[in-house]
Scaffold this active site. Structure first.
Site, short mmCIF file in Angstrom:
data_model
loop_
_atom_site.label_atom_id
_atom_site.label_comp_id
_atom_site.label_asym_id
_atom_site.label_seq_id
_atom_site.Cartn_x
_atom_site.Cartn_y
_atom_site.Cartn_z
N PHE A 255 96.55 28.85 42.54
CA PHE A 255 96.17 27.79 41.59
C PHE A 255 97.41 27.40 40.80
CE2 PHE A 255 92.41 30.45 42.29
CZ PHE A 255 91.49 29.49 42.72
N LYS B 64 88.86 26.92 45.71
CA LYS B 64 90.07 26.11 45.55
C LYS B 64 89.74 24.61 45.61
CE LYS B 64 94.25 24.94 45.16
NZ LYS B 64 95.42 25.26 45.90
N CYS C 31 98.69 18.23 46.19
CA CYS C 31 97.39 18.92 46.29
C CYS C 31 96.16 18.04 46.11
CB CYS C 31 97.34 20.05 45.26
SG CYS C 31 98.42 21.40 45.69
N ASN D 74 89.96 21.94 42.45
CA ASN D 74 90.87 20.79 42.48
C ASN D 74 90.13 19.46 42.48
OD1 ASN D 74 93.23 22.10 42.22
ND2 ASN D 74 93.96 21.80 44.29
C1 UDX Z 1 97.29 20.81 41.13
C2 UDX Z 1 96.31 21.77 40.42
O1 UDX Z 1 96.37 21.55 39.01
C3 UDX Z 1 96.66 23.20 40.76
O2 UDX Z 1 95.70 24.07 40.17
C4 UDX Z 1 96.64 23.37 42.26
O3 UDX Z 1 96.95 24.67 42.67
C5 UDX Z 1 97.59 22.37 42.92
O4 UDX Z 1 97.24 21.06 42.52
P1 UDX Z 1 99.79 19.93 40.79
O5 UDX Z 1 99.62 19.21 42.09
O6 UDX Z 1 101.07 20.66 40.55
O7 UDX Z 1 98.61 21.02 40.62
O8 UDX Z 1 99.61 18.84 39.65
P2 UDX Z 1 98.74 18.69 38.31
O9 UDX Z 1 99.50 19.21 37.15
O10 UDX Z 1 97.38 19.23 38.51
O11 UDX Z 1 98.69 17.08 38.20
C6 UDX Z 1 98.07 16.31 39.23
C7 UDX Z 1 98.20 14.84 38.94
O12 UDX Z 1 97.37 14.46 37.85
C8 UDX Z 1 99.61 14.36 38.59
O13 UDX Z 1 99.86 13.13 39.24
C9 UDX Z 1 99.55 14.21 37.08
O14 UDX Z 1 100.48 13.29 36.57
C10 UDX Z 1 98.12 13.73 36.89
N1 UDX Z 1 97.58 14.00 35.54
C11 UDX Z 1 97.44 15.28 35.11
C12 UDX Z 1 97.20 12.94 34.73
O15 UDX Z 1 97.32 11.75 35.12
N2 UDX Z 1 96.68 13.21 33.50
C13 UDX Z 1 96.51 14.48 33.04
O16 UDX Z 1 96.00 14.65 31.91
C14 UDX Z 1 96.91 15.55 33.86
#
Ligand code: UDX
Length: 464
Positions: A154, A206, A262, A210
């Site tokens: 995660f 998972k 992801c 997500n």
């Molecule tokens: C994600 C999951 O959070 C993680 O638990 C999993 O294992 C892998 O996928 P990640 O892909 O690194 O992690 O990105 P994350 O921080 O979750 O952000 C995903 C997307 O959402 C990004 O494009 C981010 O900019 C966007 N986002 C996130 C928003 O637009 N607003 C928010 O408040 C948070």
């Protein structure tokens, strides 16, 4: 188990983080990869990904002799594998045809290692895999003396090491309780809640998590759109919602859409899984559709700011894009919403020039169809609007007075609501965010001469 002998196959961001962090917990870890050049760099303590503390943990592990990096083609790999107690599979499972995860690499690795694994060894899937994969791998292994465990990661890019060492939970699924407990014991010193379950449930956790996050983000983006129409402020709405402990403050910030390696892949995969089981998962479908519409909404917003109407033409309009990665704190461009918005803007005829603190203009690997500059001030020259697409905190520290002398029109579209709005408007810019009332420059602002210089600006201070 105090210290285990672990082999991690695949040194991408999941594999390398898993290997380096397990080594830091005192386990004896071998990180293996088919890419011999990458192994050469790792052995020298150099890592390709931007991930806070990862490089330090790799170096510490190498120096302490708890971490070894080896190419899968090297003879040493076979020897090390024969001594493994636990083997983590961290190879890519990309989105294949129709949205389902492609297990080709994972299956070929299992076939390569199955003869070499020692009796009593445990094979663990860490990558996100479709429900049923552990069962399928157990059949492929053809080894009654080897157990298969699902232990999903995660990890968020940019905070992967922290997420690994301070997990909200550890999920371990297996048909063999003893093997599941052996894997859970690797993390014992982290004192996190442990969910011990069967493989299908572990694999589904998972996706379920997500996809929930993706739905939350699409919901936040839809609420921001409503705020725009109702004249409300999404920052206050999100804060008011987030104090409800059942909702929480995180993942409520609107943006140009969610992306990365992801969430897009996992939402498609869950939808496919549901379809294959004759279940129409409309909530997840709506989250994906809302996300695609979000890219278009952002383009409409830019159109409105630049032309005064949501239908205006962007032909010949020059836009300075600030931020290209899918989120701040990473150099990952995979499935970046910024690139999705850029593609739509190009289709609409806009001329784009970009800057991102983590994208090297000289690195052709990015393969972007528009120029990338080495700082924001160069990208802004002659722009009809500055568009912020990634929430890099550096953008808050930009010198807006200086930018005002460079752009053609002092307009900012801040799709992450990340800028210091008073500083932006004081410099004479109009500011338009998502779900927040737009702000224009005070009437008293004396605007500089907006005929941007054709040549690059002079020496710059901080390379923002
Ligand atoms: C994600 C999951 O959070 C993680 O638990 C999993 O294992 C892998 O996928 P990640 O892909 O690194 O992690 O990105 P994350 O921080 O979750 O952000 C995903 C997307 O959402 C990004 O494009 C981010 O900019 C966007 N986002 C996130 C928003 O637009 N607003 C928010 O408040 C948070």
């Amino acid at each position: 188990m105090s210290s285990a002998r672990v082999v991690v196959i695949g040194t991408g961001y999941v594999g390398l983080t898993t290997g380096a962090c397990l080594a830091s917990l005192g386990h004896s870890v071998v990180c293996a990869d088919t890419d011999q050049a990458k192994i050469g760099r790792l052995t020298g303590g150099r890592i390709d990904i931007l991930e806070p503390r990862l490089s330090e943990l790799v170096t510490d592990g190498l120096e302490a002799g708890r971490l070894t990096c080896v190419g899968t083609a090297e003879t040493a790999f076979g020897h090390l594998l024969r001594r493994a107690e636990i083997v983590f599979l961290c190879v890519p499972t990309p989105m294949g045809a129709g949205g389902l995860a492609d297990l080709g690499i994972l299956e070929s690795v299992v076939k390569q290692i199955r003869e070499t694994l020692p009796p009593g060894c445990t094979v663990v899937t860490k990558s996100t895999v479709p429900v049923g994969t552990a069962t399928r791998l157990a059949q492929l292994l053809r080894r009654d003396d080897v157990s298969v465990v699902s232990n999903p990661e995660f990890l968020r890019e940019g905070t992967a090491v922290r997420d690994f060492l301070h997990p909200d939970r550890i999920v371990v699924g297996s048909a063999c309780r003893e093997a599941a407990e052996q894997v859970a014991a690797l993390y014992a010193s982290l004192n996190a809640p442990v969910v011990l379950t069967d493989t299908a449930s572990a694999e589904l956790v998972k996706y379920a998590a997500n996809c929930f996050l993706a739905m939350k983000l699409s919901y936040a983006n839809a609420i921001a759109e409503l705020c725009d129409r109702a004249g409300a402020d999404v920052a206050d709405v999100a804060e008011g919602m987030g104090y409800d402990r059942r909702i929480g403050q995180e993942f409520l910030a609107p943006g140009p859409g969610w992306g990365g390696s992801c969430l897009p892949k996992d939402t498609s995969a869950l939808l496919q899984l549901a379809d294959s089981m004759d279940f129409e998962f409309r909530l997840v479908r709506a989250a994906i559709d809302t996300n695609i519409r979000q890219h278009k909404r952002v383009v409409d917003k830019i159109r409105e700011v630049v032309t005064g109407t949501r239908l205006g033409s962007l032909s010949q309009v020059r836009l300075a894009l600030l931020g290209l990665t899918f989120k701040a704190g990473t150099n990952d461009l995979r499935d970046s919403p910024a690139l999705a918005v850029a593609a739509l803007l190009r289709e609409a005829g806009a001329e784009l020039v970009a800057f991102d603190p983590a994208v090297d203009p000289a690195d052709s690997r990015a393969g972007l169809p528009f120029p990338v500059k080495d700082h924001a001030y160069h990208a802004a020259c002659g722009a009809d609007a500055v568009v912020v697409l990634t929430e890099w905190p550096e953008f808050r520290k930009l010198d807006w007075d200086r930018l005002a002398t460079l752009v053609r029109t002092p307009a900012v579209v801040d799709t992450r609501n990340v800028l210091d709005v008073p500083a932006v408007v004081r410099a004479g810019f109009s500011w338009t965010g998502l779900g927040r009332p737009p702000r224009s420059a005070p009437a008293t602002t004396v605007l500089p001469d907006h005929h941007a210089p054709e040549s690059a600006p002079g020496p710059v201070g901080a390379p923002v």
